[in-house]
Design an enzyme around this catalytic site. Structure first.
Site, PDB file in Angstrom:
ATOM      1  N   GLU A 114      16.864  56.698  17.066  1.00 28.07           N
ATOM      2  CA  GLU A 114      17.773  57.018  18.173  1.00 28.07           C
ATOM      3  C   GLU A 114      17.302  56.430  19.495  1.00 28.07           C
ATOM      4  O   GLU A 114      16.108  56.271  19.724  1.00 28.07           O
ATOM      5  CB  GLU A 114      17.818  58.532  18.365  1.00 28.07           C
ATOM      6  CG  GLU A 114      18.392  59.273  17.206  1.00 28.07           C
ATOM      7  CD  GLU A 114      18.302  60.774  17.437  1.00 28.07           C
ATOM      8  OE1 GLU A 114      18.911  61.502  16.674  1.00 28.07           O
ATOM      9  OE2 GLU A 114      17.612  61.202  18.396  1.00 28.07           O
ATOM     10  N   CYS A 129      15.931  55.880  27.030  1.00 20.52           N
ATOM     11  CA  CYS A 129      14.950  56.667  26.289  1.00 20.52           C
ATOM     12  C   CYS A 129      14.886  56.061  24.887  1.00 20.52           C
ATOM     13  O   CYS A 129      15.907  55.976  24.199  1.00 20.52           O
ATOM     14  CB  CYS A 129      15.442  58.118  26.253  1.00 20.52           C
ATOM     15  SG  CYS A 129      14.440  59.170  25.223  1.00 20.52           S
ATOM     16  N   CYS A 136       8.646  61.592  12.609  1.00 13.92           N
ATOM     17  CA  CYS A 136       7.429  61.922  13.352  1.00 13.92           C
ATOM     18  C   CYS A 136       6.562  62.840  12.498  1.00 13.92           C
ATOM     19  O   CYS A 136       7.073  63.666  11.750  1.00 13.92           O
ATOM     20  CB  CYS A 136       7.791  62.625  14.658  1.00 13.92           C
ATOM     21  SG  CYS A 136       6.363  62.949  15.713  1.00 13.92           S
ATOM     22  N   CYS A 140       6.406  69.327  16.003  1.00 12.45           N
ATOM     23  CA  CYS A 140       6.563  70.295  17.100  1.00 12.45           C
ATOM     24  C   CYS A 140       7.747  71.190  16.742  1.00 12.45           C
ATOM     25  O   CYS A 140       8.794  70.696  16.311  1.00 12.45           O
ATOM     26  CB  CYS A 140       6.817  69.586  18.419  1.00 12.45           C
ATOM     27  SG  CYS A 140       5.511  68.426  18.848  1.00 12.45           S
ATOM     28  N   CYS A 143      11.538  70.724  18.082  1.00 17.35           N
ATOM     29  CA  CYS A 143      12.088  69.368  18.107  1.00 17.35           C
ATOM     30  C   CYS A 143      12.792  69.013  16.799  1.00 17.35           C
ATOM     31  O   CYS A 143      12.251  69.237  15.716  1.00 17.35           O
ATOM     32  CB  CYS A 143      10.938  68.396  18.362  1.00 17.35           C
ATOM     33  SG  CYS A 143      11.383  66.676  18.182  1.00 17.35           S
ATOM     34  N   GLY A 187       9.348  60.115  17.533  1.00 21.48           N
ATOM     35  CA  GLY A 187       7.997  59.640  17.233  1.00 21.48           C
ATOM     36  C   GLY A 187       6.991  59.871  18.343  1.00 21.48           C
ATOM     37  O   GLY A 187       7.349  60.180  19.478  1.00 21.48           O
ATOM     38  N   GLU A 188       5.730  59.742  17.974  1.00 23.32           N
ATOM     39  CA  GLU A 188       4.624  59.865  18.931  1.00 23.32           C
ATOM     40  C   GLU A 188       4.148  58.441  19.260  1.00 23.32           C
ATOM     41  O   GLU A 188       3.516  57.787  18.410  1.00 23.32           O
ATOM     42  CB  GLU A 188       3.498  60.717  18.312  1.00 23.32           C
ATOM     43  CG  GLU A 188       2.166  60.621  19.018  1.00 23.32           C
ATOM     44  CD  GLU A 188       2.225  60.856  20.529  1.00 23.32           C
ATOM     45  OE1 GLU A 188       2.746  61.896  20.959  1.00 23.32           O
ATOM     46  OE2 GLU A 188       1.737  59.980  21.278  1.00 23.32           O
ATOM     47  N   SER A 219       5.447  58.704  26.885  1.00 25.46           N
ATOM     48  CA  SER A 219       5.308  60.160  26.842  1.00 25.46           C
ATOM     49  C   SER A 219       4.626  60.572  25.540  1.00 25.46           C
ATOM     50  O   SER A 219       5.096  60.249  24.449  1.00 25.46           O
ATOM     51  CB  SER A 219       6.700  60.792  26.929  1.00 25.46           C
ATOM     52  OG  SER A 219       6.596  62.179  26.784  1.00 25.46           O
ATOM     53  N   SER A 242       3.531  65.719  27.252  1.00 24.10           N
ATOM     54  CA  SER A 242       4.412  66.837  26.913  1.00 24.10           C
ATOM     55  C   SER A 242       3.531  68.072  26.821  1.00 24.10           C
ATOM     56  O   SER A 242       2.883  68.287  25.806  1.00 24.10           O
ATOM     57  CB  SER A 242       5.102  66.578  25.567  1.00 24.10           C
ATOM     58  OG  SER A 242       5.905  65.444  25.654  1.00 24.10           O
ATOM     59  N   LEU A 243       3.534  68.848  27.866  1.00 25.88           N
ATOM     60  CA  LEU A 243       2.576  69.961  27.948  1.00 25.88           C
ATOM     61  C   LEU A 243       3.164  71.231  27.319  1.00 25.88           C
ATOM     62  O   LEU A 243       2.622  71.777  26.368  1.00 25.88           O
ATOM     63  CB  LEU A 243       2.215  70.179  29.428  1.00 25.88           C
ATOM     64  CG  LEU A 243       1.078  71.126  29.728  1.00 25.88           C
ATOM     65  CD1 LEU A 243      -0.217  70.681  29.088  1.00 25.88           C
ATOM     66  CD2 LEU A 243       0.895  71.235  31.253  1.00 25.88           C
ATOM     67  N   HIS A 244       4.243  71.718  27.887  1.00 18.01           N
ATOM     68  CA  HIS A 244       5.048  72.825  27.356  1.00 18.01           C
ATOM     69  C   HIS A 244       4.350  74.189  27.300  1.00 18.01           C
ATOM     70  O   HIS A 244       5.013  75.206  27.044  1.00 18.01           O
ATOM     71  CB  HIS A 244       5.650  72.509  25.977  1.00 18.01           C
ATOM     72  CG  HIS A 244       6.330  71.178  25.922  1.00 18.01           C
ATOM     73  ND1 HIS A 244       7.058  70.657  26.971  1.00 18.01           N
ATOM     74  CD2 HIS A 244       6.403  70.241  24.944  1.00 18.01           C
ATOM     75  CE1 HIS A 244       7.529  69.464  26.648  1.00 18.01           C
ATOM     76  NE2 HIS A 244       7.142  69.184  25.428  1.00 18.01           N
ATOM     77  N   ASN A 318      17.497  71.362  25.161  1.00 17.54           N
ATOM     78  CA  ASN A 318      18.722  71.091  24.399  1.00 17.54           C
ATOM     79  C   ASN A 318      18.601  71.819  23.061  1.00 17.54           C
ATOM     80  O   ASN A 318      17.737  71.481  22.251  1.00 17.54           O
ATOM     81  CB  ASN A 318      18.842  69.589  24.118  1.00 17.54           C
ATOM     82  CG  ASN A 318      19.738  68.883  25.101  1.00 17.54           C
ATOM     83  OD1 ASN A 318      20.746  69.426  25.548  1.00 17.54           O
ATOM     84  ND2 ASN A 318      19.371  67.671  25.457  1.00 17.54           N
ATOM     85  N   CYS A 361      16.398  65.066  20.974  1.00 18.73           N
ATOM     86  CA  CYS A 361      15.708  64.036  20.208  1.00 18.73           C
ATOM     87  C   CYS A 361      15.715  64.351  18.715  1.00 18.73           C
ATOM     88  O   CYS A 361      15.292  65.436  18.304  1.00 18.73           O
ATOM     89  CB  CYS A 361      14.280  63.932  20.737  1.00 18.73           C
ATOM     90  SG  CYS A 361      13.154  63.096  19.647  1.00 18.73           S
TER      91      CYS A 361
HETATM   92  S1  SF4 Z   1       8.389  66.393  20.310  1.00 21.82           S
HETATM   93 FE1  SF4 Z   1       7.752  64.265  20.016  1.00 21.82          FE
HETATM   94  S2  SF4 Z   1       5.751  64.455  19.020  1.00 21.82           S
HETATM   95 FE2  SF4 Z   1       6.734  66.438  18.756  1.00 21.82          FE
HETATM   96  S3  SF4 Z   1       7.802  66.322  16.754  1.00 21.82           S
HETATM   97 FE3  SF4 Z   1       9.266  65.695  18.349  1.00 21.82          FE
HETATM   98  S4  SF4 Z   1       9.109  63.479  18.413  1.00 21.82           S
HETATM   99 FE4  SF4 Z   1       7.270  64.229  17.382  1.00 21.82          FE
END
Ligand code: SF4
Length: 367
Positions: A114, A129, A136, A140, A143, A187-188, A219, A242-244, A318, A361
């Site tokens: 995407e 983006c 991934c 998380c 996500c 993805g990371e 990011s 990405s702290l959160h 979202n 995402c």
């Molecule tokens: S937030 Fe980023 S690192 Fe975490 S699962 Fe989603 S895509 Fe992967």
């Protein structure tokens, strides 16, 4: 049969890549400029033809040999018989009433990823983006991409193509080119370090798209070792974490990667990054209702930022189907921001975009 020097070199390259996650074909988009020149000279073509091909590949963003219209038909056929030309295609396009455009891209091997165009017309800010991996591995819990198995890393040219195609939409729909690129899609990115640095090289090169690296933000969910590697490489792009959650117990609950990369190790890596590169760092903080939106969370965040100076972006969540989290309520968001300001922290709130489409995402690729 006697192989040409160029073919032998490529055969060896293919052999040495046998265990790497790379296409086994003679991919024109992974050739160095010098290798393309060598091929042209070996075939008896003048040097400027190699430069024309390079320009089509990385400046003009051609997605096939057929677009290289200043080359003769027979030369294009020659190129086709020697090289493959993997590129990505737009498979689905969704337009939100707020102007956001979400794209699902199909890769040459059928995988889906995407990309999103996020326009802020009044500020002339057009942000792409982009994704860095198919799926991934970090899981998380908030996500949608976390539900998708990591299939493979993207190649540099697949990152380049996302930017190219999103830029075309930006020009067509808003008459403005992209102003910013963020790696916040699937993805990371730091687990595909060579792919993203490759793509960024072609996007920023003078003989590529010539985009300033200062307009690119990578990011990460937080891979301390790779943040230090980027610092040692003195990269010019900006970094967002990405702290959160600014407490290890809470962060590990939503981001399992925190078990091996806790807040102390990340703070240490970020300090190293800032010291080595002088580049901007940002903390992203998705505000989840009744999870990380308490005044105590804001105070922990403020304390973390004081030790590790960075801009803070509070992001509205979202909603993702099948996920227990919801976006923080307006009054809780306002109280959270007030608490940060009371603790002398500068903060920006990013409104959720594209709520009427699959903007989170991973949502669109997941379908
Ligand atoms: S937030 Fe980023 S690192 Fe975490 S699962 Fe989603 S895509 Fe992967």
């Amino acid at each position: 049969m006697r192989l040409s020097a160029f073919a032998v070199k490529n055969l060896n390259q293919r052999k040495s890549n046998i265990f790497a996650s790379m296409p086994k074909t003679n991919d024109i988009r992974r050739q160095k400029k010098a290798d393309i020149l060598e091929w042209f000279l070996e075939k008896g073509h003048p040097k400027f033809r190699a430069n024309q091909v390079w320009e089509w590949l990385w400046k003009k963003g051609a997605l096939s040999f057929d677009e290289m219209t200043n080359l003769s038909l027979s030369l294009r056929e020659d190129l086709k018989s020697e090289f493959s030309f993997p590129s990505i295609q737009i498979e689905t396009e969704q337009h939100s009433i707020d102007g956001t455009v979400k794209l699902r891209f199909e890769l040459h091997d059928g995988h889906l990823i995407e990309g999103v165009l996020i326009p802020v017309v009044e500020e002339k800010r057009m942000t792409a983006c982009v994704s860095s991996q198919v799926g991934c591995s970090l899981s998380c819990s908030f996500c949608a991409t976390g539900f998708l198995k990591r299939e493979r890393n993207l190649y540099g040219h697949e990152i380049y193509d996302q930017v190219q195609l999103i830029n075309e939409i930006s020009l067509k729909k808003f008459d403005m080119p992209l102003s910013n690129i963020v790696f916040m899609g699937m993805g990371e990115p730091l687990l595909n370090y060579s792919g993203i640095t490759n793509g960024i090289d072609r996007l920023t090169a003078e003989d590529g798209k010539n985009i300033s690296a200062r307009r690119i933000t990578v990011s990460t969910a937080g891979i301390a070792k790779m943040i230090k590697k980027a610092a040692d490489d003195e990269v010019r792009w900006n970094l967002a974490l990405s702290l959160h959650a600014a407490n290890d117990e809470k962060r590990s609950r939503i981001m399992p990667i925190n078990d091996q990369n806790d807040l102390n190790s990340l703070a240490d890596a970020l300090q190293y990054f800032r010291h080595k590169t002088g580049n901007k760092t940002t903390f992203e903080y998705i505000l989840l209702n009744q999870f990380n939106d308490h005044p105590e969370d804001a105070r922990e965040l403020a304390a973390f930022v004081k030790r590790n100076p960075a801009l803070i972006n509070i992001i509205e969540y979202n909603q993702v189907e099948g996920v227990e989290f919801t976006s923080a309520k307006k009054d809780r968001l306002n109280a959270f921001v007030r608490e940060l300001v009371r603790n002398d922290v500068k903060v920006t709130v990013r409104k959720s975009r594209g709520e009427d489409i699959d903007a989170a995402c991973g949502q669109l690729a997941n379908k």
